[in-house]
Scaffold this motif. Structure first.
Motif, mmCIF file in Angstrom:
data_model
loop_
_atom_site.group_PDB
_atom_site.id
_atom_site.type_symbol
_atom_site.label_atom_id
_atom_site.label_comp_id
_atom_site.label_asym_id
_atom_site.label_seq_id
_atom_site.Cartn_x
_atom_site.Cartn_y
_atom_site.Cartn_z
ATOM 1 N N SER A 362 1.651 -0.201 3.278
ATOM 2 C CA SER A 362 1.927 0.303 1.721
ATOM 3 C C SER A 362 3.312 0.476 1.429
ATOM 4 N N ALA A 363 4.206 1.031 2.057
ATOM 5 C CA ALA A 363 5.361 1.034 1.684
ATOM 6 C C ALA A 363 6.231 -0.154 1.704
ATOM 7 N N GLY A 364 5.816 -1.108 2.357
ATOM 8 C CA GLY A 364 6.570 -2.442 2.392
ATOM 9 C C GLY A 364 6.113 -3.579 1.741
ATOM 10 N N THR A 365 5.041 -3.384 0.879
ATOM 11 C CA THR A 365 4.344 -4.043 -0.008
ATOM 12 C C THR A 365 5.083 -3.991 -1.308
ATOM 13 N N ARG A 366 5.438 -4.950 -1.810
ATOM 14 C CA ARG A 366 6.153 -4.888 -3.365
ATOM 15 C C ARG A 366 5.021 -4.683 -4.229
ATOM 16 N N GLY A 367 3.933 -5.607 -4.245
ATOM 17 C CA GLY A 367 3.051 -5.488 -5.294
ATOM 18 C C GLY A 367 1.960 -4.480 -5.116
ATOM 19 N N GLU A 368 0.817 -4.899 -5.846
ATOM 20 C CA GLU A 368 -0.364 -4.043 -5.694
ATOM 21 C C GLU A 368 -1.316 -4.296 -4.957
ATOM 22 N N VAL A 369 -1.416 -5.278 -4.489
ATOM 23 C CA VAL A 369 -2.390 -6.004 -3.508
ATOM 24 C C VAL A 369 -1.601 -6.227 -2.080
ATOM 25 N N ILE A 370 -2.278 -5.289 -0.921
ATOM 26 C CA ILE A 370 -1.882 -5.526 0.312
ATOM 27 C C ILE A 370 -2.748 -6.290 1.112
ATOM 28 N N ARG A 371 -2.167 -7.602 1.182
ATOM 29 C CA ARG A 371 -2.996 -8.663 2.077
ATOM 30 C C ARG A 371 -2.803 -8.808 3.544
ATOM 31 N N VAL A 372 -4.022 -8.457 4.135
ATOM 32 C CA VAL A 372 -3.889 -8.318 5.535
ATOM 33 C C VAL A 372 -4.969 -9.101 6.371
ATOM 34 N N GLY A 373 -4.603 -9.633 7.337
ATOM 35 C CA GLY A 373 -5.383 -10.360 8.422
ATOM 36 C C GLY A 373 -5.136 -9.777 9.753
#
Length: 461
Positions: A362-373
């Protein structure tokens, strides 16, 4: 202070210590199997719906508790039934052993309440702890009513056994042990009393198997050789490393302690002497031969562990004749210390740090969507979805399955493992995703849970 008050004070201190260990071990994140059970509870519209989930991770009594608590945030609330069952088990075990003597009672309390495998499952939101509590309660009821057959204690025995079956199917080993101990001379029950106490639990177990267990679905998991699991169970029971040599020595020690304790109990006229070898040795062997389970883990035998410690406490008490009490105390402390390393790791690391990983993303994501695989869409996907509630309101989690990476590569990648000695690679080249750099590791205690290695896609910073 009189000797009696001193003994009660030591017993109370032992119970307090063991209760504190269980509560400390219950902190931290829920892991996959606990979350899986919570998902069953959250997916049910009514408690009756839980009966339709024929899955090996649906430990019904525990799942019913999770249904009542299904939208809580604190993990310890989900684990409250296990915690109370564990503390209750420690108290009942001390009460069982107190009939043999004060030393035996204190030894049993400490051995059971500081045992790593028992503390592990006394602090986990699954059905093992309630099943153990029910087994000890049923044994205590039968023990205190060995010479009479009033309907009141018989009904209490039925309730304990039926609740044990609904807690976890491994309670069947307890029923087998009760049956063996109740029909073998010279302490065989009269037929009327045998039917009064054991008829209802056996009939319920048969019906529950026909309805629930016969077509039960098993979750995924690693497949281990039976011999390896048995060696591990014996070693972890004594607090030894689960290596082959220690496992073989542990099996020999367990067999000698159980048989030696049973013969000592018989020599002193205890009518329940046969129950201990029946549960600790015969019932597990019958399970392995009759069921021949594909998925086998040491936790399937954990319901037997408190009774092994009771026998061990009895032998320690027999040894602690006048003049030998300090030596017996040293033996108990040695056995407790053998469990201390794993207990420390359990309390320090817990079952994983999944919320911390999400906060890092969360802290490292710039936008609103955290894309995870991840390397496992089912296991990691379920955990990530469960803990997505820790994200700020402005952010959302999007889990991208492996098959969709060509179209939308994830920014973050999670590799999970249960190998505590595995080291993360500094970088990974993933098909469809690109190159990912290692960011952080999130450890776990080594048995329940996963270690997560978090990676981030190069160029997405």
């Amino acid at each position: 202070m009189t000797p009696e008050r001193r003994s009660l004070a030591v017993s109370a201190a032992a119970v307090f210590l063991c209760s504190a260990l269980i509560c400390l071990a219950a902190r931290g994140d829920l892991w996959l199997d606990e979350i899986w059970s919570v998902s069953f509870a959250r997916g049910a519209s009514t408690p009756i719906d839980l009966l339709e989930i024929h899955h090996d991770n649906n430990h019904l009594l525990n799942t019913a508790w999770l249904y009542l608590m299904r939208w809580q945030q604190a993990s310890i609330i989900y684990r409250a039934l296990a915690i109370l069952s564990g503390i209750g088990s420690v108290i009942i075990a001390g009460s069982i052993a107190r009939q043999w003597g004060k030393t035996e009672s204190i030894a049993a309390t400490l051995l059971i309440g500081t045992s790593y495998p028992l503390v592990l499952y006394f602090s986990e939101a699954r059905g093992y702890a309630p099943a153990i509590f029910c087994a000890l309660a049923a044994y205590r009821i039968l023990q205190r009513n060995s010479e009479s057959d009033p309907i009141g204690p018989a009904a209490m025995f039925w309730i304990a056994c039926i609740a044990g079956i609904l807690s976890h199917l491994t309670f069947a080993m307890v029923l087998v042990a009760f049956a063996i101990a109740s029909v073998v001379p010279p302490y065989a029950m009269p037929l009327r009393r045998l039917a009064m106490f054991h008829g209802a639990p056996i009939l319920f177990a048969a019906g529950w198997y026909a309805y629930f267990a016969r077509d039960m679905v098993f979750g995924r998991g690693p497949v281990y050789p039976t011999g390896k699991v048995v060696l591990q169970a014996a070693a972890i029971l004594l607090g030894l490393p689960d290596l082959s040599l220690f496992g073989i020595l542990s099996i020999a020690a367990v067999v000698l302690i159980v048989i030696g304790g049973a013969f000592a109990l018989r020599r002193h006229g205890d009518p329940q002497w046969l129950f201990f070898p029946a549960l600790c040795l015969a019932a597990p062997a019958i399970l392995l031969v009759a069921a021949h389970p594909r998925y086998l883990y040491f936790r399937y035998f954990v319901i037997c562990f408190p009774f092994f410690y009771l026998v061990l406490a009895y032998l320690i008490g027999r040894f602690a004749r006048p003049g030998r009490t300090p030596v017996a105390a040293v033996v108990v402390l040695l056995l407790v210390s053998m469990q201390a390393g794993r207990l420390y790791t359990l309390i320090a690391l817990g079952r994983g740090h999944y919320r911390d990983a999400l906060r890092t993303m969360s802290a490292g994501t710039r936008g609103e969507v955290i894309r995870v695989g991840s390397d496992d869409d089912v296991a990691n996907g379920l955990v990530l979805k469960f803990y997505s509630t820790v994200l700020p309101p402005a952010q959302t989690l999007r889990y991208i399955p492996l098959g969709e990476w060509q179209r939308e590569p994830p920014e973050w990648f999670i590799f999970h493992t249960q190998k505590i000695d595995e080291e993360p690679a500094p970088g990974l080249a993933l098909r469809g995703g690109g190159v990912y750099d290692f960011v952080e590791r999130y450890p776990f205690e080594g048995t329940s849970g996963f270690e997560w290695f978090l990676f981030r896609r190069r160029g997405s910073h």
